[in-house]
Structures are given as C-alpha cells and as structure tokens.
Design an enzyme around this catalytic site. Structure first.
Site, PDB file in Angstrom:
ATOM      1  N   GLU A 154      47.881  36.657  40.193  1.00  7.14           N
ATOM      2  CA  GLU A 154      48.015  37.876  39.442  1.00  7.14           C
ATOM      3  C   GLU A 154      48.406  39.075  40.345  1.00  7.14           C
ATOM      4  OE1 GLU A 154      44.710  35.406  37.687  1.00  7.14           O
ATOM      5  OE2 GLU A 154      45.409  36.056  39.804  1.00  7.14           O
TER       6      GLU A 154
ATOM      7  N   CYS B 244      40.425  38.655  38.574  1.00  7.56           N
ATOM      8  CA  CYS B 244      39.144  39.009  39.168  1.00  7.56           C
ATOM      9  C   CYS B 244      39.413  40.682  39.214  1.00  7.56           C
ATOM     10  CB  CYS B 244      39.282  38.462  40.608  1.00  7.56           C
ATOM     11  SG  CYS B 244      40.172  38.929  41.879  1.00  7.56           S
TER      12      CYS B 244
END
Length: 160
Positions: free
Chosen positions: A57, A85
């Site tokens: 990501e 996260c």
C-alpha cells in the site's frame, strides 16, 4: 461490492500470492481510477532490499503521489489484500487517495501472525488513522475476509 470491485480485490490477492512467490510476505495492493481502470499495482517489496517500509500500500501511495494530482487521487480507490497498517494509512492520507477497500482486517491479521518478528502488527484500524486527520477517506472492509485469510495460512509459522 460490485462485480468489478470484487475482481479488483481478488487481483490484490493474486499480487499477494506473487509477493510470497518472490520471497516476501503475502500482501498486494492496487490503485484504480474513478472508472475502475487499474493505474498502479504493487506487491509487498521487503526483499531484496530489506526495506521494512516497502508495504504494497505504501508503494502504491508513493507512486501515486508522484504520478497524479491530489484532486484526481481523491476520486480513486486503493484496493488491498489486507487492511492498511498505520504507516500505510498515513501514506494514503497524505497522498489524498479518497477511498480504500481491503480484504483481511488488521485485527484478524494480528490473530494470525501472533508475535511473528517479521510482522509486529499494530492493531490499529486504518479508520482510526484517517479519523485523526482532516481529509475524508471512505473505507470498506473487511471484504472477502475468509478468502483473504487463506493467503496467510502457513505464512507466519515460526521455525525454531
């Protein structure tokens, strides 16, 4: 989720499988434009450089911020095999991506990884990171969570 979105999320699962085949942990992400066109795809990139920040990501967010302006990114969606996260959520926030769709929740990932040294998971939902900011980021997930969890079966077993 629409059929198109299901397809895009499953594409992230394929990227996660590829990451594992390349010696990395099974995570994948992609950025889709407002029409669903795939703009960027990345798999976890820890190896070969041992870059602990090379989460799929974050790699997508970094590339997106270099390639597209924030008003356009606000109309885009980041799809991820697992919930971003705290670090990745911060990168998504600062990049200005307007929507996130993920498979496996951070909470369930932590249950699966335990205290594995390669993934000291922070049980902090990406929604909490986004809520602390001033930009509106829509989040959908977990989606297809059982399917996403299969990617991690056996990936976190520690050997003595």
């Amino acid at each position: 989720m629409s059929d198109r979105e299901t397809h895009l999320l499953r594409r992230c699962f394929e990227l996660a499988k590829a990451a594992q085949a390349h010696g990395n942990m099974p995570f994948g992400a992609l950025l889709a434009g407002p029409d669903g066109e795939v703009l960027i795809e990345r798999e976890n990139g820890y190896y070969p450089d041992r870059d602990a920040t090379a989460h799929a990501e974050r790699l997508v967010a970094t590339e997106a911020s270099k390639a597209y302006c924030e008003p356009y990114l606000a109309t885009c969606t980041l799809y991820s095999s697992a919930e971003p996260c705290a670090m990745c959520a911060g990168a998504i926030y600062w990049t200005g991506i307007g929507r996130v769709v993920y498979g496996l929740s951070e909470t369930r990932l932590r249950q699966m990884t335990g205290d594995h040294p390669d993934n000291p998971t922070m049980d902090m939902p990406c929604r909490a990171v986004f809520a602390a900011g001033q930009k509106t980021i829509t989040v959908e997930g977990p989606c297809l969570e059982d399917e996403a969890a299969v990617l991690h079966q056996g990936a976190w077993e520690q050997t003595s």
